[in-house]
Design an enzyme around this catalytic site. Structure first.
Site, PDB file in Angstrom:
ATOM      1  N   LEU A  81       6.254 -29.454 -36.423  1.00  9.98           N
ATOM      2  CA  LEU A  81       6.808 -30.095 -35.224  1.00  9.98           C
ATOM      3  C   LEU A  81       8.325 -30.254 -35.366  1.00  9.98           C
ATOM      4  O   LEU A  81       9.076 -29.997 -34.417  1.00  9.98           O
ATOM      5  CB  LEU A  81       6.141 -31.458 -34.988  1.00  9.98           C
ATOM      6  CG  LEU A  81       6.712 -32.257 -33.813  1.00  9.98           C
ATOM      7  CD1 LEU A  81       6.576 -31.495 -32.496  1.00  9.98           C
ATOM      8  CD2 LEU A  81       6.029 -33.627 -33.701  1.00  9.98           C
ATOM      9  N   TRP A 122      -4.963 -30.167 -33.103  1.00 10.56           N
ATOM     10  CA  TRP A 122      -4.972 -28.735 -33.425  1.00 10.56           C
ATOM     11  C   TRP A 122      -3.582 -28.084 -33.208  1.00 10.56           C
ATOM     12  O   TRP A 122      -3.447 -27.091 -32.481  1.00 10.56           O
ATOM     13  CB  TRP A 122      -6.006 -27.992 -32.602  1.00 10.56           C
ATOM     14  CG  TRP A 122      -7.436 -28.440 -32.784  1.00 10.56           C
ATOM     15  CD1 TRP A 122      -7.907 -29.622 -33.275  1.00 10.56           C
ATOM     16  CD2 TRP A 122      -8.614 -27.671 -32.456  1.00 10.56           C
ATOM     17  NE1 TRP A 122      -9.273 -29.645 -33.271  1.00 10.56           N
ATOM     18  CE2 TRP A 122      -9.740 -28.465 -32.774  1.00 10.56           C
ATOM     19  CE3 TRP A 122      -8.823 -26.402 -31.922  1.00 10.56           C
ATOM     20  CZ2 TRP A 122     -11.050 -28.013 -32.575  1.00 10.56           C
ATOM     21  CZ3 TRP A 122     -10.129 -25.973 -31.711  1.00 10.56           C
ATOM     22  CH2 TRP A 122     -11.217 -26.765 -32.046  1.00 10.56           C
ATOM     23  N   TYR A 155      -7.382 -39.456 -43.845  1.00 10.70           N
ATOM     24  CA  TYR A 155      -6.244 -39.063 -42.998  1.00 10.70           C
ATOM     25  C   TYR A 155      -6.287 -39.801 -41.659  1.00 10.70           C
ATOM     26  O   TYR A 155      -5.307 -40.447 -41.261  1.00 10.70           O
ATOM     27  CB  TYR A 155      -6.258 -37.538 -42.788  1.00 10.70           C
ATOM     28  CG  TYR A 155      -5.316 -37.057 -41.704  1.00 10.70           C
ATOM     29  CD1 TYR A 155      -3.934 -37.055 -41.906  1.00 10.70           C
ATOM     30  CD2 TYR A 155      -5.805 -36.607 -40.469  1.00 10.70           C
ATOM     31  CE1 TYR A 155      -3.067 -36.621 -40.898  1.00 10.70           C
ATOM     32  CE2 TYR A 155      -4.952 -36.167 -39.470  1.00 10.70           C
ATOM     33  CZ  TYR A 155      -3.593 -36.175 -39.684  1.00 10.70           C
ATOM     34  OH  TYR A 155      -2.748 -35.748 -38.692  1.00 10.70           O
ATOM     35  N   THR A 185      -3.077 -38.641 -33.935  1.00 11.15           N
ATOM     36  CA  THR A 185      -4.032 -37.542 -34.008  1.00 11.15           C
ATOM     37  C   THR A 185      -5.382 -37.822 -33.349  1.00 11.15           C
ATOM     38  O   THR A 185      -5.796 -38.991 -33.252  1.00 11.15           O
ATOM     39  CB  THR A 185      -4.273 -37.207 -35.503  1.00 11.15           C
ATOM     40  OG1 THR A 185      -5.336 -36.280 -35.629  1.00 11.15           O
ATOM     41  CG2 THR A 185      -4.644 -38.449 -36.295  1.00 11.15           C
ATOM     42  N   GLY A 221       8.802 -29.888 -41.142  1.00 12.83           N
ATOM     43  CA  GLY A 221       7.404 -29.653 -40.768  1.00 12.83           C
ATOM     44  C   GLY A 221       7.323 -28.782 -39.525  1.00 12.83           C
ATOM     45  O   GLY A 221       8.360 -28.416 -38.947  1.00 12.83           O
ATOM     46  N   ALA A 231       4.844 -36.867 -41.689  1.00 13.29           N
ATOM     47  CA  ALA A 231       3.487 -37.388 -41.904  1.00 13.29           C
ATOM     48  C   ALA A 231       2.881 -36.741 -43.134  1.00 13.29           C
ATOM     49  O   ALA A 231       3.355 -35.705 -43.615  1.00 13.29           O
ATOM     50  CB  ALA A 231       2.599 -37.091 -40.691  1.00 13.29           C
TER      51      ALA A 231
END
Ligand code: NDP
Length: 291
Positions: free
Chosen positions: A12, A151, A126, A102, A10, A61
């Site tokens: 990150l 973001w 989500y 988040t 992903g 995630a």
């Protein structure tokens, strides 16, 4: 110091891989979803037993905010059961868990930046699954850091910055919403913070004791705030892309999942506890792929 990273493919995960060579004192083990499926407890336990990590950074995630509305079971399985499994594996191996959450845990009705202990109230699947994932971790394993961010963009994976750069090369004009306010987060800045937290926790063994620790929830994003329109404008400015960019209200760009209209995070806690300075979002955007 041994660090296991899930969700390595992903944005990150790739940002952590990108900066990992700058930390030769840390042994990183990166696992993508086919090597370590966090929804499979046995898989988690086997890998943890092999690696015996000091820290686990959960960069895995389900992040498809709109799609989550039509596949809530899948979102739940990854964001809640997955988080639960990692917390169990961490507990069995005395591994400190760093989990990412988040701004979507909030409803966006606030008028000042959200603090860690403000009441969450997600408006979509989500956000709800991310909040349930946080709660699952809190119930199972005390040695955790939950970092809420917003973001996120990077040179890797899919994100708003890359979408704007693609559209900027394809179109002469573009409309972007200007009534949702938040803060962009450079994934490399987030990756560095995760390493900083792990390193400071590791440096003082006593800090790994629950009684003496700084475990808990933290907010992290870059500094400042802007609308998606402002963010797009800055991206085009930096990349010298000429495009007719128009601000529009959210009512003209409806999506299956409702977005918070204000989701700026208050970073006082992380700045105080870790004595860190955080770059402004526009400054960090200009240097987004430089370590
Ligand atoms: P990405 O969607 O880029 O990456 C998520 C990764 O998770 C993917 O590589 C995916 O692998 C992996 N994954 C999915 N299912 C599993 C599974 N069952 N087991 C193991 N890995 C799995 O997300 P980001 O890097 O952008 O997000 C990182 C974190 O930040 C997440 O917790 C997210 O909720 C949070 N966050 C992100 C924001 C953003 O704007 N992106 C904003 C706020 C928070 P594969 O591709 O193989 O499915």
């Amino acid at each position: 110091m041994v660090v296991l990273v899930t969700g390595a493919s992903g944005q990150l995960g790739q940002s952590l891989q990108f900066i990992a060579p700058n930390y030769p004192e840390i042994t990183f083990h990166f696992f993508n979803s086919s090597e370590l499926n966090i929804t499979d407890l046995e898989n988690c336990e086997t890998i943890f037993a092999q690696i015996q990590p000091d820290f686990c950074i959960n960069a895995a995630a389900y992040t498809a905010v709109d799609k989550a509305e039509s596949e809530p079971e899948k979102a739940h399985s990854i964001n809640v059961t997955g988080a639960q499994n990692l917390a169990k594996a961490c507990k069995e191996n005395n591994t400190v868990l760093l989990h990412i959450s988040t701004d979507f845990v909030f409803d966006g009705n606030a008028t000042k930046p959200y603090k860690e202990d403000d009441l969450p109230n997600p408006t979509g699947v989500y956000g709800q699954t991310k909040l349930d994932g946080e709660r699952a971790i809190q119930e199972i394993w005390e040695k955790h850091f939950i970092i809420r961010t917003s973001w996120v963009y990077s040179q890797f994976g899919n994100n708003f910055m890359k979408t704007m750069l693609r559209l900027g090369s394809e179109r002469a004009s573009l409309s972007v919403v200007n009534d949702q306010i938040g803060t962009p987060t450079n994934a490399v800045d987030l990756a560095k913070v995760l390493i900083k937290i792990s390193s400071s926790c590791h440096a003082v063994p006593k800090l790994r004791d629950v009684s003496a620790s700084h475990y808990g929830i933290y907010n992290f994003s870059n500094e400042g705030q802007c609308s998606w329109y402002d963010f797009a404008k800055k991206i085009f400015e930096i990349h010298k892309i000429e495009i007719d960019l128009q601000p529009i209200p959210t009512s003209s760009y409806l999506t299956p999942a409702k977005r918070p209209s204000f989701s700026v995070l208050d970073k006082s806690k992380i700045k105080e506890v870790y004595g860190m300075e955080i770059k402004g979002w526009a400054e960090s955007l200009e240097t987004h792929n430089i370590f």
